[in-house]
Design an enzyme around this catalytic site. Structure first.
Site, PDB file in Angstrom:
ATOM      1  N   SER A 184       0.825  -1.205   0.000  1.00  0.00           N
ATOM      2  CA  SER A 184       0.000   0.000   0.000  1.00  0.00           C
ATOM      3  C   SER A 184       0.856   1.250   0.000  1.00  0.00           C
ATOM      4  O   SER A 184       0.349   2.338  -0.231  1.00  0.00           O
ATOM      5  CB  SER A 184      -0.910  -0.006   1.218  1.00  0.00           C
ATOM      6  OG  SER A 184      -0.186  -0.378   2.349  1.00  0.00           O
ATOM      7  N   HIS A 202      -2.862  -2.855  -6.050  1.00  0.00           N
ATOM      8  CA  HIS A 202      -3.247  -2.510  -4.680  1.00  0.00           C
ATOM      9  C   HIS A 202      -4.763  -2.628  -4.509  1.00  0.00           C
ATOM     10  O   HIS A 202      -5.521  -1.867  -5.097  1.00  0.00           O
ATOM     11  CB  HIS A 202      -2.766  -1.081  -4.353  1.00  0.00           C
ATOM     12  CG  HIS A 202      -3.041  -0.673  -2.953  1.00  0.00           C
ATOM     13  ND1 HIS A 202      -3.336   0.613  -2.587  1.00  0.00           N
ATOM     14  CD2 HIS A 202      -3.087  -1.406  -1.801  1.00  0.00           C
ATOM     15  CE1 HIS A 202      -3.553   0.654  -1.289  1.00  0.00           C
ATOM     16  NE2 HIS A 202      -3.405  -0.547  -0.792  1.00  0.00           N
ATOM     17  N   GLU A 232      -5.833  -0.364  -7.624  1.00  0.00           N
ATOM     18  CA  GLU A 232      -4.861   0.570  -8.204  1.00  0.00           C
ATOM     19  C   GLU A 232      -3.818  -0.271  -8.936  1.00  0.00           C
ATOM     20  O   GLU A 232      -3.234  -1.186  -8.343  1.00  0.00           O
ATOM     21  CB  GLU A 232      -4.179   1.389  -7.112  1.00  0.00           C
ATOM     22  CG  GLU A 232      -5.108   2.373  -6.432  1.00  0.00           C
ATOM     23  CD  GLU A 232      -4.416   3.184  -5.340  1.00  0.00           C
ATOM     24  OE1 GLU A 232      -4.510   4.406  -5.351  1.00  0.00           O
ATOM     25  OE2 GLU A 232      -3.775   2.572  -4.453  1.00  0.00           O
ATOM     26  N   ASN A 234      -3.982   6.119  -0.788  1.00  0.00           N
ATOM     27  CA  ASN A 234      -3.346   6.405   0.497  1.00  0.00           C
ATOM     28  C   ASN A 234      -2.703   7.786   0.550  1.00  0.00           C
ATOM     29  O   ASN A 234      -2.544   8.361   1.625  1.00  0.00           O
ATOM     30  CB  ASN A 234      -2.339   5.319   0.858  1.00  0.00           C
ATOM     31  CG  ASN A 234      -3.046   4.099   1.435  1.00  0.00           C
ATOM     32  OD1 ASN A 234      -4.159   4.224   1.950  1.00  0.00           O
ATOM     33  ND2 ASN A 234      -2.438   2.940   1.339  1.00  0.00           N
TER      34      ASN A 234
HETATM   35  N1  3HC Z   1     -15.716  -9.857   3.451  1.00  0.00           N
HETATM   36  C1  3HC Z   1     -16.638 -10.079   2.495  1.00  0.00           C
HETATM   37  N2  3HC Z   1     -17.804  -9.399   2.437  1.00  0.00           N
HETATM   38  C2  3HC Z   1     -18.038  -8.492   3.380  1.00  0.00           C
HETATM   39  C3  3HC Z   1     -17.111  -8.205   4.416  1.00  0.00           C
HETATM   40  C4  3HC Z   1     -15.918  -8.956   4.419  1.00  0.00           C
HETATM   41  N3  3HC Z   1     -14.974  -8.734   5.356  1.00  0.00           N
HETATM   42  N4  3HC Z   1     -17.633  -7.237   5.196  1.00  0.00           N
HETATM   43  C5  3HC Z   1     -18.829  -6.899   4.680  1.00  0.00           C
HETATM   44  N5  3HC Z   1     -19.073  -7.656   3.582  1.00  0.00           N
HETATM   45  C6  3HC Z   1     -20.248  -7.565   2.703  1.00  0.00           C
HETATM   46  C7  3HC Z   1     -21.523  -7.954   3.401  1.00  0.00           C
HETATM   47  O1  3HC Z   1     -21.750  -9.345   3.335  1.00  0.00           O
HETATM   48  C8  3HC Z   1     -22.574  -7.168   2.634  1.00  0.00           C
HETATM   49  O2  3HC Z   1     -22.879  -7.814   1.410  1.00  0.00           O
HETATM   50  P1  3HC Z   1     -24.344  -7.638   0.714  1.00  0.00           P
HETATM   51  O3  3HC Z   1     -24.506  -6.191   0.404  1.00  0.00           O
HETATM   52  O4  3HC Z   1     -24.236  -8.500  -0.515  1.00  0.00           O
HETATM   53  O5  3HC Z   1     -25.306  -8.146   1.716  1.00  0.00           O
HETATM   54  C9  3HC Z   1     -21.827  -5.867   2.260  1.00  0.00           C
HETATM   55  O6  3HC Z   1     -20.413  -6.181   2.341  1.00  0.00           O
HETATM   56  C10 3HC Z   1     -22.170  -4.753   3.206  1.00  0.00           C
HETATM   57  O7  3HC Z   1     -21.852  -5.211   4.532  1.00  0.00           O
HETATM   58  P2  3HC Z   1     -22.707  -4.842   5.813  1.00  0.00           P
HETATM   59  O8  3HC Z   1     -24.129  -4.562   5.420  1.00  0.00           O
HETATM   60  O9  3HC Z   1     -22.466  -5.878   6.855  1.00  0.00           O
HETATM   61  O10 3HC Z   1     -21.999  -3.555   6.402  1.00  0.00           O
HETATM   62  P3  3HC Z   1     -21.770  -2.150   5.742  1.00  0.00           P
HETATM   63  O11 3HC Z   1     -22.904  -1.741   4.872  1.00  0.00           O
HETATM   64  O12 3HC Z   1     -21.357  -1.284   6.868  1.00  0.00           O
HETATM   65  O13 3HC Z   1     -20.505  -2.358   4.780  1.00  0.00           O
HETATM   66  C11 3HC Z   1     -18.190  -2.155   4.466  1.00  0.00           C
HETATM   67  C12 3HC Z   1     -19.300  -2.830   5.265  1.00  0.00           C
HETATM   68  C13 3HC Z   1     -18.296  -2.584   3.003  1.00  0.00           C
HETATM   69  C14 3HC Z   1     -16.885  -2.647   5.052  1.00  0.00           C
HETATM   70  C15 3HC Z   1     -18.381  -0.598   4.568  1.00  0.00           C
HETATM   71  O14 3HC Z   1     -18.472  -0.217   5.915  1.00  0.00           O
HETATM   72  C16 3HC Z   1     -17.265   0.176   3.915  1.00  0.00           C
HETATM   73  O15 3HC Z   1     -17.231   0.358   2.710  1.00  0.00           O
HETATM   74  N6  3HC Z   1     -16.315   0.679   4.753  1.00  0.00           N
HETATM   75  C17 3HC Z   1     -15.151   1.405   4.270  1.00  0.00           C
HETATM   76  C18 3HC Z   1     -14.103   0.421   3.880  1.00  0.00           C
HETATM   77  C19 3HC Z   1     -12.904   1.085   3.316  1.00  0.00           C
HETATM   78  O16 3HC Z   1     -12.777   2.307   3.255  1.00  0.00           O
HETATM   79  N7  3HC Z   1     -11.972   0.246   2.896  1.00  0.00           N
HETATM   80  C20 3HC Z   1     -10.713   0.714   2.367  1.00  0.00           C
HETATM   81  C21 3HC Z   1      -9.731   0.764   3.483  1.00  0.00           C
HETATM   82  S1  3HC Z   1      -8.206   1.424   2.957  1.00  0.00           S
HETATM   83  C22 3HC Z   1      -7.381   0.094   2.365  1.00  0.00           C
HETATM   84  O17 3HC Z   1      -7.803  -1.034   2.388  1.00  0.00           O
HETATM   85  C23 3HC Z   1      -6.050   0.417   1.764  1.00  0.00           C
HETATM   86  C24 3HC Z   1      -4.933   0.040   2.664  1.00  0.00           C
HETATM   87  O18 3HC Z   1      -3.742   0.235   1.933  1.00  0.00           O
HETATM   88  C25 3HC Z   1      -4.878   0.863   3.923  1.00  0.00           C
END
Ligand code: 3HC
Length: 293
Positions: A119, A140, A152, A190
């Site tokens: 990342s 990424h 990415e 990031n």
């Molecule tokens: N694995 C697989 N599927 C998952 C999951 C997981 N860990 N967590 C949630 N899901 C699925 C659920 O099953 C659900 O699917 P559906 O719509 O088909 O029913 C869907 O995602 C939505 O989940 P929930 O309804 O339980 O919960 P939310 O609506 O709150 O969504 C989230 C969860 C998708 C994680 C949402 O909160 C989100 O988008 N959060 C932000 C995540 C983010 O910003 N990620 C990037 C981080 S930065 C990064 O990774 C880069 C690194 O370099 C730092």
């Protein structure tokens, strides 16, 4: 070259997600972990995710079986030698990644394309450990990989343009929207996300608002799916701390410097959701308690 077989190194949070989307996209997929126990843990996690999709009706039981049939685990790097693409998702430390790719370079055929899910580390510096920097890109992904739609695709000054386009196409075949990024610290996401997360911690340190009020502000005021502290705990405070150190080292700019509170929380072993404690206490996972400063 038609990509048929994909190798994934590391079957933790990111690696297992990458392996899952690869097998779901129809690629023969081999995932490598350092022990049989970790291979099994990773594959079990994928199985659980697929079972959830079956429960929700978005995947048939037969399709689940086919996806799992395309997915194999291994503990040896040799198990990856005939892969067309290898995506690395191991610990975010340069020496470990360089050592891994140097070993893979000796094992794999000359056509294998290498990709790192780093990342924040420089792709150029990882690729330089191999004799194939022209066949090396960054891929990424975002957490949770099966859900987040972005990848990415990072090119260095040494990446062959044809290989790069092939990997952009590969990202799309995985069901993601690929964006093109240069090999600059933190790429696109990031570069923008890390200063925002670190600023949120600084705002907390300065008493601008509480954990809950800052989270609610960004969630309800800006429509972000998670507030910054929930996201920090989700990404991992240790991971964020490593990334900020790497980016600070690259840019020498204060906005990338880790706030003292983040450093102390990491030193205390408060790594976020995965360790049970971060900006929230997850003793009761259904009712996380925000930290009071
Ligand atoms: N694995 C697989 N599927 C998952 C999951 C997981 N860990 N967590 C949630 N899901 C699925 C659920 O099953 C659900 O699917 P559906 O719509 O088909 O029913 C869907 O995602 C939505 O989940 P929930 O309804 O339980 O919960 P939310 O609506 O709150 O969504 C989230 C969860 C998708 C994680 C949402 O909160 C989100 O988008 N959060 C932000 C995540 C983010 O910003 N990620 C990037 C981080 S930065 C990064 O990774 C880069 C690194 O370099 C730092």
């Amino acid at each position: 070259m038609a990509i048929q077989k994909v190798g994934v190194v590391g079957c933790g949070l990111m690696g297992s997600g990458i392996a899952q989307v690869s097998a779901q996209a129809g690629f023969q997929t081999v995932v490598r972990e350092v022990s049989g126990e970790l291979v099994e843990k990773g594959l079990k996690g994928i199985e659980k995710n697929l079972a959830r999709l079956v429960e929700k009706g978005s995947l048939t039981e037969a399709a689940k079986g086919e996806i799992q049939g395309r997915l194999k685990g291994t503990t040896s790097l040799e198990g990856l030698k005939d892969c067309d693409v290898i995506v690395e998702a191991i610990i975010e430390q340069l020496p470990a990644k360089r050592e891994l790719f140097s070993a893979l370079d000796a094992i794999c055929g000359p056509n294998t394309i290498f990709a790192s899910n780093t990342s924040s580390l420089t792709i150029t510096e990882i690729a330089a450990a191999t004799k194939r920097p022209q066949r090396f890109v960054g891929l990424h992904f975002f957490n949770p990989v099966p859900v987040m739609k972005l990848v990415e695709v990072v090119r260095t000054i040494a990446t062959d343009p044809g290989i790069y386009e092939e990997m952009v196409g590969f990202g799309a075949k995985l069901g993601k929207t690929p964006v093109r990024a240069q090999d600059g610290g933190g790429f696109i996401v990031n570069r923008l996300l890390v200063p925002y997360l670190l600023d949120s911690i600084r705002a907390l340190e300065e008493g601008v608002g509480s954990v809950l009020d800052i989270d609610n502000s960004m969630k309800l005021g800006c429509g972000y799916p998670m507030g910054p502290f929930t996201l920090l705990d989700f990404v991992g405070l240790d991971t964020t701390y490593y990334i900020s150190q790497i980016m600070f080292d690259e840019f020498k700019e204060k906005r990338f410097a880790a706030p003292p509170l983040l450093k102390r929380m990491v030193l205390a072993g408060w790594h976020g959701k995965k360790s049970g404690r971060g900006f929230y206490d997850y003793s009761d996972p259904n009712n996380p308690k925000p930290m009071q400063l």
